[in-house]
Scaffold this motif. Structure first.
Motif, PDB file in Angstrom:
ATOM      1  N   ASP A 180       6.456   2.316  -1.349  1.00 56.08           N
ATOM      2  CA  ASP A 180       5.223   1.890  -1.344  1.00 56.08           C
ATOM      3  C   ASP A 180       4.684   1.102  -1.597  1.00 56.08           C
ATOM      4  OD1 ASP A 180       4.899   4.729  -0.654  1.00 56.08           O
ATOM      5  OD2 ASP A 180       5.537   5.426  -3.245  1.00 56.08           O
ATOM      6  N   SER A 181       5.417   0.078  -1.922  1.00 57.20           N
ATOM      7  CA  SER A 181       5.128  -1.681  -2.751  1.00 57.20           C
ATOM      8  C   SER A 181       4.948  -2.248  -1.895  1.00 57.20           C
ATOM      9  CB  SER A 181       5.662  -1.782  -4.048  1.00 57.20           C
ATOM     10  OG  SER A 181       7.188  -2.414  -2.707  1.00 57.20           O
ATOM     11  N   VAL A 182       4.776  -1.718   0.198  1.00 58.85           N
ATOM     12  CA  VAL A 182       4.590  -2.766   0.684  1.00 58.85           C
ATOM     13  C   VAL A 182       3.178  -1.979   1.481  1.00 58.85           C
ATOM     14  CG1 VAL A 182       6.008  -4.585   0.359  1.00 58.85           C
ATOM     15  CG2 VAL A 182       5.669  -2.468   1.996  1.00 58.85           C
ATOM     16  N   VAL A 183       2.509  -0.948   0.999  1.00 58.53           N
ATOM     17  CA  VAL A 183       1.670  -0.602   1.798  1.00 58.53           C
ATOM     18  C   VAL A 183       0.214  -1.230   1.706  1.00 58.53           C
ATOM     19  CG1 VAL A 183      -0.579   1.313   2.162  1.00 58.53           C
ATOM     20  CG2 VAL A 183       2.705   1.528   1.363  1.00 58.53           C
ATOM     21  N   TRP A 184      -1.081  -1.365   2.564  1.00 55.68           N
ATOM     22  CA  TRP A 184      -2.023  -2.766   2.258  1.00 55.68           C
ATOM     23  C   TRP A 184      -2.921  -1.831   3.859  1.00 55.68           C
ATOM     24  CZ3 TRP A 184       2.070  -5.328   5.099  1.00 55.68           C
ATOM     25  CH2 TRP A 184       1.788  -5.700   5.900  1.00 55.68           C
TER      26      TRP A 184
END
Length: 199
Positions: free
Chosen positions: A39-43
């Protein structure tokens, strides 16, 4: 990353270079992919000039698992590993193409009509009890790049699977295994052992 991260594994077999029955070794070229969601690299691509994918080298500050080939004796890296990140949080580590020497047990009772089974075993080297949830992308290895060996026939399919192990303390850990079955080509030895008269 949490200790129960789900890791997806894909194994590619490229070539069996040599089989050393005397020393219990085999040499091969292979590659594998390890992927997970974060979830920390969703954009949102629309907010970043429609960029939907990023590529990094493994040496940069991106979390990757500590999974290694556990039965490898020696590894030579042929290409550089890369990490791909998709906008939805899918992270994929493409290992380098490797030439690897592995341990294997052989039974040559039926030489030269024998078949041998060797394994790639992938698992956590430093934290074997960290509960990665390992998932194989498929039940078979990817063989589209495979180059045949002149002395050994690769028996298809090459099965891949995840095995769960339990310790004496009832703690669980998982390993990814690829089962590589090889059949000796007897004609290579039969012809090589013959003496032909000169005309």
């Amino acid at each position: 990353m949490p200790s129960e991260t789900t890791l997806f594994v894909e194994f590619q077999l490229h070539q069996v270079l040599d089989v050393d029955e005397k020393n219990g070794l085999w040499y091969t070229k292979a590659a594998f992919y390890i992927s997970y969601f974060s979830d920390s690299v969703v954009w949102h691509p629309a907010e970043y000039n429609n960029i939907s994918q990023l590529k990094f080298t493994q040496s940069e500050k991106i979390w990757t698992s500590d999974l290694v080939i556990l039965n490898a004796i020696d590894i030579r890296y042929i290409t550089n590993p890369d990490v791909y990140i998709i906008y939805d949080g899918f992270v994929s580590l493409k290992s380098s193409l490797i030439a690897v020497k592995l341990s294997c047990g052989y039974d040559v009772t039926h030489f030269p009509f024998d078949e041998q089974t060797c394994y790639f075993i992938i698992g956590s080297l430093f934290n074997p009890l960290v509960l990665y949830n390992l998932v194989s992308f498929s039940t078979e290895a990817v063989l589209k790049f495979y180059i045949e060996n002149d002395q050994w026939e690769l028996l298809r399919p090459v099965r891949v699977y995840v095995k769960r192990h339990v310790t004496q303390y009832e703690e669980f850990y998982e390993k990814f295994e690829a089962e590589v079955r090889l059949r000796r080509r007897p004609l290579y030895y039969i012809i090589g052992s013959q003496t032909f008269p000169l005309s």
